[in-house]
Structures are given as structure tokens and as C-alpha cells.
Scaffold this active site. Structure first.
Site, PDB file in Angstrom:
ATOM      1  N   TYR A 155       7.386   8.472  13.494  1.00 44.68           N
ATOM      2  CA  TYR A 155       6.759   9.700  12.958  1.00 44.68           C
ATOM      3  C   TYR A 155       7.475  10.961  13.472  1.00 44.68           C
ATOM      4  O   TYR A 155       7.720  11.898  12.720  1.00 44.68           O
ATOM      5  CB  TYR A 155       5.291   9.688  13.368  1.00 44.68           C
ATOM      6  N   LYS A 159       9.306  13.816  11.149  1.00 44.34           N
ATOM      7  CA  LYS A 159       8.834  15.200  11.174  1.00 44.34           C
ATOM      8  C   LYS A 159       9.955  16.150  11.607  1.00 44.34           C
ATOM      9  O   LYS A 159      10.006  17.300  11.145  1.00 44.34           O
ATOM     10  CB  LYS A 159       7.601  15.329  12.071  1.00 44.34           C
TER      11      LYS A 159
HETATM   12  P1  NAP Z   1      -4.663  12.027   5.633  1.00 44.44           P
HETATM   13  O1  NAP Z   1      -6.070  12.532   5.673  1.00 44.44           O
HETATM   14  O2  NAP Z   1      -4.385  10.641   6.041  1.00 44.44           O
HETATM   15  O3  NAP Z   1      -4.095  12.309   4.163  1.00 44.44           O
HETATM   16  C1  NAP Z   1      -2.812  11.895   3.807  1.00 44.44           C
HETATM   17  C2  NAP Z   1      -2.719  11.901   2.314  1.00 44.44           C
HETATM   18  O4  NAP Z   1      -1.396  11.440   1.945  1.00 44.44           O
HETATM   19  C3  NAP Z   1      -3.716  10.968   1.657  1.00 44.44           C
HETATM   20  O5  NAP Z   1      -4.308  11.626   0.566  1.00 44.44           O
HETATM   21  C4  NAP Z   1      -2.852   9.796   1.204  1.00 44.44           C
HETATM   22  O6  NAP Z   1      -3.290   9.161   0.032  1.00 44.44           O
HETATM   23  C5  NAP Z   1      -1.546  10.495   0.899  1.00 44.44           C
HETATM   24  N1  NAP Z   1      -0.449   9.540   0.839  1.00 44.44           N
HETATM   25  C6  NAP Z   1      -0.086   8.646   1.792  1.00 44.44           C
HETATM   26  N2  NAP Z   1       0.955   7.907   1.365  1.00 44.44           N
HETATM   27  C7  NAP Z   1       1.264   8.361   0.111  1.00 44.44           C
HETATM   28  C8  NAP Z   1       2.239   8.002  -0.844  1.00 44.44           C
HETATM   29  N3  NAP Z   1       3.135   7.030  -0.599  1.00 44.44           N
HETATM   30  N4  NAP Z   1       2.270   8.666  -2.036  1.00 44.44           N
HETATM   31  C9  NAP Z   1       1.368   9.640  -2.305  1.00 44.44           C
HETATM   32  N5  NAP Z   1       0.421  10.025  -1.425  1.00 44.44           N
HETATM   33  C10 NAP Z   1       0.363   9.384  -0.234  1.00 44.44           C
HETATM   34  O7  NAP Z   1      -3.721  12.936   6.548  1.00 44.44           O
HETATM   35  P2  NAP Z   1      -3.734  14.488   6.948  1.00 44.44           P
HETATM   36  O8  NAP Z   1      -4.163  14.565   8.352  1.00 44.44           O
HETATM   37  O9  NAP Z   1      -4.409  15.305   5.909  1.00 44.44           O
HETATM   38  O10 NAP Z   1      -2.150  14.756   6.938  1.00 44.44           O
HETATM   39  C11 NAP Z   1      -1.481  15.474   5.909  1.00 44.44           C
HETATM   40  C12 NAP Z   1      -0.064  15.786   6.392  1.00 44.44           C
HETATM   41  O11 NAP Z   1      -0.132  16.555   7.599  1.00 44.44           O
HETATM   42  C13 NAP Z   1       0.755  14.537   6.726  1.00 44.44           C
HETATM   43  O12 NAP Z   1       2.106  14.741   6.372  1.00 44.44           O
HETATM   44  C14 NAP Z   1       0.640  14.470   8.242  1.00 44.44           C
HETATM   45  O13 NAP Z   1       1.706  13.764   8.806  1.00 44.44           O
HETATM   46  C15 NAP Z   1       0.636  15.930   8.601  1.00 44.44           C
HETATM   47  N6  NAP Z   1       0.077  16.233   9.918  1.00 44.44           N
HETATM   48  C16 NAP Z   1      -1.225  15.937  10.215  1.00 44.44           C
HETATM   49  C17 NAP Z   1      -1.720  16.253  11.486  1.00 44.44           C
HETATM   50  C18 NAP Z   1      -3.135  15.958  11.895  1.00 44.44           C
HETATM   51  O14 NAP Z   1      -3.482  16.172  13.082  1.00 44.44           O
HETATM   52  N7  NAP Z   1      -4.002  15.503  11.012  1.00 44.44           N
HETATM   53  C19 NAP Z   1      -0.888  16.867  12.430  1.00 44.44           C
HETATM   54  C20 NAP Z   1       0.425  17.152  12.077  1.00 44.44           C
HETATM   55  C21 NAP Z   1       0.898  16.843  10.815  1.00 44.44           C
HETATM   56  P3  NAP Z   1      -4.199   7.821  -0.025  1.00 44.44           P
HETATM   57  O15 NAP Z   1      -5.568   8.316   0.231  1.00 44.44           O
HETATM   58  O16 NAP Z   1      -4.000   7.346  -1.417  1.00 44.44           O
HETATM   59  O17 NAP Z   1      -3.673   6.912   1.023  1.00 44.44           O
END
Ligand code: NAP
Length: 254
Positions: A155, A159
């Protein structure tokens, strides 16, 4: 009353929940037409109904970012229906955390594919429309993990990779009126962080409290904190802000 993103079309990957959904909602509230892609058909249906009930223009389309044909087909559909594509947010993401000695090939490949191949597929498909219209805003969602995080070799690599992609896009595409920037969230309360707590066997409330205690502003982030930063980069007036990475993490922790 005119709104900040009137007549703009925003395409958000992974937009049916968490950070992506909040980004989509923020754009829609400010007048943009929204397209989201995601894998889960039921989640897409739910967000489409919810947004339409609020009077927003939304296309919720099923596509896997790893599949370039699906990405291109959905993007064509968006252009057909809305007539342009102005803002791309590469947000879709997964985690497959483990210490390096326990990380298997699938853990590595899936994370590399979704984040990096995914962003490549969407950006390549979007740029031809953006270059043609001489306008575009590309925002890649990175992470504080880009700075290194034990248990996240896969990851943290992607990133950091997204930050490199951002700077290259900024240099290649700037002359076409297209900017590329990156938002790097810290700890945000979503299903993703809940899954980490579940995997570690820690109640989510305790996990949130422990996270907040390490953050200078004394709380964990909300998806809307990230949506706010994304909107800054997506604004037409941010045309001289290009190739930047904005850490949105409640302050530095080291
Ligand atoms: P999340 O709730 O797990 O949501 C991720 C979304 O991405 C889900 O809607 C998922 O869809 C979709 N997805 C996954 N694989 C996919 C694919 N192959 N094609 C199309 N859609 C796909 O995560 P989040 O926390 O909102 O994270 C969003 C972004 O922020 C990510 O890039 C994550 O790495 C980044 N981020 C998050 C955090 C944190 O603390 N939460 C911190 C830093 C960065 P499905 O529902 O269909 O699986």
C-alpha cells in the site's frame, strides 16, 4: 444562484461509499454532474437512488478500475450523457496489509493493480477528452502511508507511486489546461479503517480513540475533510496549483 461546480462533470472511482461518496456528494451539492464507478452493483444502486432523491445528477456505473475496457466504456457513456468530463478523482482503493514476510503474491498484485493500474486506466481514458476540451482537473488519492508504514509494503508503495504519477501528469498535461494534484489522507473513519480494526481484533471505537490520541488536532478525519481538499484542487481558480501533494491528516505525526 451560481454554484462553484456548475456545468462541470466529475468522475469518481470507488464512489459508492466512504471518502469517494463524500467527494461525489460535495461536488454534487456545489452543482456538478456526477459519475461514479464501483464494483458492487447494490451499493451503486443505493447511492444513485439516494443522490437522485436529493435532486443531484448522477450516473452510477459498474466497472472495475483494473479493467481498461470497462473503464473506457463507462467514460464514453458519461461523455455521451453529459457532454464532457472535467474532473477525475482516482479514489478506488483496497488494503491487503501484512508484514513483508507474510505478504503473499496476491496481496501485492491486487493492491498494485487497483491503485496503480486503476489510476493509469482512468487517467489515460480521461486525458484524451480533457486535452480535446483544453480543460481538466485530475486528483489522485494518496495516503500518509506513502511516507512508510509497517505492514503496508504494498500500500505504501502504490500511494508513493500515485504521487509520482501526479507530478508526471502535471508536467505532461499542464499545457492543455489540465492540472494534476494529490490529496494524502491520514486516518479517516471509513469501512477501510473499520476493516483494519476488525482484522486486529480491536473494537472500532477503541481503534478510533487510539488513532485520535496520536493526531495533533485530537480527532480522526471524516470523509468530508478529504472532500474539502479535493474540491480546492478541482476548482477552476486553482489553475496555477499543479503537481502538489496535500497531506490532510490533522497535523504531522513524526
Ligand atoms: P472504502 O470505504 O473501502 O472504499 C473504497 C471504495 O473503492 C469502495 O467503494 C470500493 O468498491 C472501491 N473499489 C475497490 N476496488 C475497486 C475496483 N477494482 N474498481 C472500482 N472500485 C473499487 O475506503 P475509503 O477509506 O473510502 O478509501 C478511499 C481512498 O482513500 C482509497 O484510495 C484509500 O486508499 C484512501 N485512503 C483512505 C484512508 C482512510 O483512513 N480511510 C487513509 C488514506 C487514504 P466496492 O464497495 O465495490 O468494493
Amino acid at each position: 444562484m451560481t454554484k462553484r461546480f456548475d456545468n462541470r462533470v466529475a468522475f469518481i472511482t470507488g464512489g459508492s461509499r466512504g471518502i469517494g461518496k463524500s467527494i461525489a456528494e460535495n461536488f454534487a451539492e456545489d452543482g456538478a454532474k456526477i459519475a461514479i464507478i464501483d464494483i458492487d452493483a447494490e451499493a451503486l444502486q443505493n447511492v444513485q437512488s439516494e443522490f437522485r432523491d436529493k435532486g443531484f445528477d448522477i450516473l452510477a456505473l459498474q466497472a472495475n478500475v483494473v479493467n481498461s475496457q470497462e473503464v473506457e466504456a463507462t467514460m464514453e457513456q458519461v461523455i455521451q450523457e453529459y457532454g464532457s468530463l472535467d474532473i477525475l478523482v482516482n479514489n478506488a482503493g483496497i488494503i491487503r496489509d501484512n508484514l513483508l514476510f507474510k505478504m503473499n503474491d496476491n496481496d501485492w498484485d491486487q493492491v498494485i493493480d487497483v491503485h496503480l493500474k486503476g489510476a493509469f486506466n482512468t487517467t489515460r481514458a480521461a486525458q484524451k477528452h480533457m486535452v480535446h476540451q483544453k480543460y481538466g482537473r485530475i486528483i489522485n488519492i494518496s495516503s500518509t502511508s506513502a511516507l512508510g508504514n509497517p505492514g503496508q509494503a504494498n500500500y505504501s508503495t502504490v500511494k508513493a507511486g500515485l504521487q509520482g504519477l501526479t507530478k508526471t501528469l502535471a508536467r505532461e498535461l499542464g499545457k492543455f489546461g489540465i492540472t494534476a494534484n494529490s490529496v494524502a489522507p491520514g486516518f479517516i473513519e471509513t469501512d477501510m479503517t473499520k476493516s483494519t480494526a476488525d482484522r486486529m481484533g480491536i473494537p472500532f471505537e477503541d481503534f478510533l480513540k487510539a488513532g485520535a490520541s496520536k493526531i495533533p488536532v485530537g480527532r480522526v478525519g471524516k470523509p468530508s475533510d478529504i472532500a474539502n481538499a479535493v474540491a480546492f484542487f478541482a476548482d477552476e481558480q486553482s489553475s496555477f496549483v499543479n503537481g502538489q501533494v496535500l497531506y490532510v491528516a490533522g497535523g504531522p505525526t513524526n
